[in-house]
Design an enzyme around this catalytic site. Structure first.
Site, PDB file in Angstrom:
ATOM      1  N   GLY A 160       7.449  -2.750  -1.359  1.00 47.49           N
ATOM      2  CA  GLY A 160       7.084  -1.351  -1.137  1.00 47.49           C
ATOM      3  C   GLY A 160       7.949  -0.380  -1.890  1.00 47.49           C
ATOM      4  N   LEU A 216      -1.353   9.699   4.456  1.00 52.27           N
ATOM      5  CA  LEU A 216      -2.607   9.097   3.981  1.00 52.27           C
ATOM      6  C   LEU A 216      -3.405   9.989   3.035  1.00 52.27           C
ATOM      7  CD1 LEU A 216      -3.809   7.326   7.255  1.00 52.27           C
ATOM      8  CD2 LEU A 216      -2.856   6.243   5.213  1.00 52.27           C
ATOM      9  N   LYS A 233      -2.246  -4.862   9.655  1.00 55.27           N
ATOM     10  CA  LYS A 233      -0.873  -4.417   9.335  1.00 55.27           C
ATOM     11  C   LYS A 233      -0.246  -3.764  10.558  1.00 55.27           C
ATOM     12  CE  LYS A 233       2.069  -2.322   5.880  1.00 55.27           C
ATOM     13  NZ  LYS A 233       2.173  -1.854   4.500  1.00 55.27           N
ATOM     14  N   CYS A 270       0.068   3.466  10.635  1.00 51.18           N
ATOM     15  CA  CYS A 270       0.591   4.618   9.902  1.00 51.18           C
ATOM     16  C   CYS A 270       1.235   5.584  10.894  1.00 51.18           C
ATOM     17  CB  CYS A 270      -0.488   5.342   9.120  1.00 51.18           C
ATOM     18  SG  CYS A 270       0.193   6.811   8.297  1.00 51.18           S
ATOM     19  N   SER A 291       0.824  -1.205   0.000  1.00 49.42           N
ATOM     20  CA  SER A 291       0.000   0.000   0.000  1.00 49.42           C
ATOM     21  C   SER A 291       0.861   1.260   0.000  1.00 49.42           C
ATOM     22  CB  SER A 291      -0.873  -0.021   1.252  1.00 49.42           C
ATOM     23  OG  SER A 291      -1.701   1.105   1.260  1.00 49.42           O
ATOM     24  N   ILE A 301       6.283  -5.458   8.208  1.00 47.57           N
ATOM     25  CA  ILE A 301       6.058  -4.315   9.072  1.00 47.57           C
ATOM     26  C   ILE A 301       5.671  -3.078   8.263  1.00 47.57           C
ATOM     27  CG2 ILE A 301       7.676  -5.052  10.873  1.00 47.57           C
ATOM     28  CD1 ILE A 301       9.822  -3.280   9.600  1.00 47.57           C
ATOM     29  N   ASN A 302       5.027  -2.124   8.901  1.00 45.77           N
ATOM     30  CA  ASN A 302       4.874  -0.785   8.334  1.00 45.77           C
ATOM     31  C   ASN A 302       6.217  -0.067   8.521  1.00 45.77           C
ATOM     32  OD1 ASN A 302       3.826   1.771   7.488  1.00 45.77           O
ATOM     33  ND2 ASN A 302       1.791   1.149   8.181  1.00 45.77           N
ATOM     34  N   THR A 303       6.268   1.219   8.204  1.00 47.77           N
ATOM     35  CA  THR A 303       7.547   1.933   8.263  1.00 47.77           C
ATOM     36  C   THR A 303       7.958   2.230   9.699  1.00 47.77           C
ATOM     37  OG1 THR A 303       6.381   4.022   8.047  1.00 47.77           O
ATOM     38  CG2 THR A 303       7.228   3.045   6.017  1.00 47.77           C
TER      39      THR A 303
END
Lengths: 253, 305
Positions: free
Chosen positions: B267, B74, B167, B132, B22, B193-195
């Site tokens: 990503g 976002l 996530k 996020c 995403s 993982i997310n950032t």
């Protein structure tokens, strides 16, 4: 947009921190891509040792070659400035929405500031060859920073140089010069690229429609990461795909 | 199609494990101009919120060694426009599963998003973004507390007909606690993982490069960290894990699957090499031959066993 490989044919300093690089395209697909380039579009250049590509405006093209005039502002452009003839670069191009030369009318005005000048060169070439009476006003900090003046002059533009310190041409900012020289010219339309303060002043002071080219830090350069957003009358727009060139009245600076 | 690449995420079967992550693939339409995106295992769309969002001020992008930081925040046109205008355009060119990434600022918003996305044709999986790092009062606030993560998971699960994957954020002391809380609350799977939250400073101006000061780090520099977290989580959870973080080559994919991932998300690599997903899919069979792997599904978590 295509991913293409180019070979560097020249890479030379124009000033202490601005360089000009000419690259030759190897493939026929690349030459076709060059033909489709619109003035004001840009390329995204992959540089060894840098994670992100570097978006560089397209200054000029011919049948097989492309020209970048770029300023060394950080690690990526510093590495570019040290590249030698024969080295190969991986480049995505053409990217973005450029200038619309059809809007020019008979007496277009082009205004460039500093390293915002290069993308106006290809536009000027198109306008001159279409028989337009083309006025170009270029602003720099000082005499040593002037770039591409001879190129604009030799193609037949009506050129005014402005320097902040007055070391060459008129003293002050491009807007000062426009106030002095604009009367009587009756420009039909304008195109500008340069610092945001300059674009803002033009937006406010010029009573005609025009197009402004924006600069922003980019992730992808082709419209997917939402990294280079600017604000317009229609809401958020991407500098990399909706721009870099925007209608001057749409852009909220 | 090469059946050696087939994998399953619970009851969902994918032709291969490659899913663009995403926020790095838009809604697929730009990539569809470059190559046939039907080669993908699935496609995860830009994180969608209830209301349209402008996102954070610019600059939103900074660079680091082998990676980048973003503070996009976002930006998206809102769920109504996504489901009514954008997904139909994607469906015209893309016929594999769509993963809908949703981000709420309250439990009610997550529920509304899950309902709308679960009803959308071709959306086969809901990815609940509780991680996020770039928005306040939402996003990561739900992803750093096990009970809040469980509450979102249960609420979304109650209204979604499609499998729900959560996530997770790496910006926590112990990611396994959040993972277990989501599994116990009924999650069908996890994505991690997310950032990672980071920062860069412009030495000349002495100010942060990002207008939002901090931003999420992604790119190959985070790969070993993502790999470690996927391994930790897959050892303690039974539900499938999608591995994400710094993957940019076919060998990264194999490594992430050996660590415990059933599929992977690609990503930041999409931003610098727009053909990377297609290239990885094409390169996988040859690499599998070299490594003596018959089917990708054979190696999932092989290092964790």
């Amino acid at each position: 947009m295509q991913q293409l490989r180019f070979d560097i044919s020249h890479n030379e300093p124009l000033t202490r921190d601005i360089f000009r690089m000419w690259l030759i395209c190897r493939s026929e697909a690349g030459c076709r891509a060059l033909k489709s380039v619109q003035a004001g579009q840009f390329a995204n250049v992959s540089i060894n040792g840098c994670f992100l590509r570097r978006p560089i405006s397209i200054c000029d093209i011919d049948d097989r070659r492309i020209c970048f005039v770029y300023k060394v502002v950080g690690k990526g452009t510093a590495a570019m400035s040290e590249m030698k003839q024969g080295e190969e670069l991986d480049i995505l191009l053409p990217l973005g929405t450029g200038f619309n030369a059809d809007n020019a009318g008979e007496r277009p005005l082009l205004v460039g500031g500093g390293v915002g000048v290069p993308p106006l060169l290809l536009l000027a070439r198109q306008l001159i060859s279409a028989g337009k009476e083309t006025t170009v006003v270029l602003g720099f900090n000082t005499k040593q920073d002037i770039i591409l003046a001879d190129e604009f002059r030799s193609m037949g533009c009506n050129l005014t140089i402005v320097t902040v310190d007055g070391s060459e041409g008129q003293k002050g900012f491009v807007t000062n010069a426009l106030r002095l020289t604009d009367a009587g010219h009756n420009h039909t339309y304008y195109y500008a690229c340069g610092p945001v303060a300059m674009l803002k002043a033009l937006q406010k002071e010029l009573g005609i429609s025009g197009e402004l080219s924006m600069e922003e830090r980019m992730g992808c350069g082709f419209g997917v990461c939402m990294g280079c957003t600017c604000n317009t009358q229609d809401g958020a727009r991407q500098v990399c795909t909706d721009g870099p060139v925007f209608d001057s009245r749409q852009l909220i600076l | 199609m090469n059946s050696r690449l087939n994998i399953s995420l619970g009851r969902l079967r994918l032709q291969n494990p490659i899913i663009p992550a995403s926020g790095t693939y838009g809604f697929g339409l730009e990539f569809a101009k470059l190559y046939d995106i039907n080669c993908l295992g699935a496609l995860c769309i830009k994180g969608t919120t209830v209301q349209p969002r402008y996102g954070n001020p610019s600059p939103r992008i900074a660079e680091t060694e082998a990676g980048m930081l973003n503070s996009v925040g976002l930006q998206n046109p809102g769920v109504d426009k996504v489901t009514a205008d954008i997904l139909p355009r994607l469906r015209a060119v893309y016929h594999q599963p769509i993963v809908a990434n949703i981000s709420g600022f309250s439990i009610e918003e997550y529920v509304q998003l899950a309902k709308q996305m679960s009803d959308a044709e071709q959306v086969e999986l809901i990815e609940v973004n509780i991680s996020c790092p770039n928005v306040h009062n939402g996003g990561m606030a739900f992803g750093t507390d096990p009970s809040a993560a469980a509450e979102v998971t249960a609420a979304v699960k109650a209204v979604s007909d499609k499998p729900v994957f959560v996530k997770l954020s790496p910006n926590v002391t112990d990611i396994t606690r959040i993972a277990i809380a989501c599994e116990q609350a009924g999650a069908d799977g996890l994505c991690l993982i997310n950032t990672l939250l980071g920062m860069r400073i412009d030495l000349r101006t002495r100010k942060p490069v990002l207008a939002n000061k901090y931003g999420g780090i992604s790119g190959s520099c985070i790969f070993p960290l993502a790999l470690r977290m996927v391994n930790q989580v897959s050892r303690v959870c039974q539900i499938p894990v999608i591995g994400c973080g710094g993957i940019s080559t076919a060998s990264d994919v194999i490594e992430m699957m050996m660590a415990g991932a059933s599929a992977v998300e690609i990503g930041a690599a999409n931003l610098t090499d727009p053909y990377v997903c297609m290239n990885i899919i094409n390169e996988l069979p040859q690499l599998m031959d070299k490594l003596g792997i018959d089917n990708l599904s054979d190696i999932i978590g092989i290092t964790a066993r």
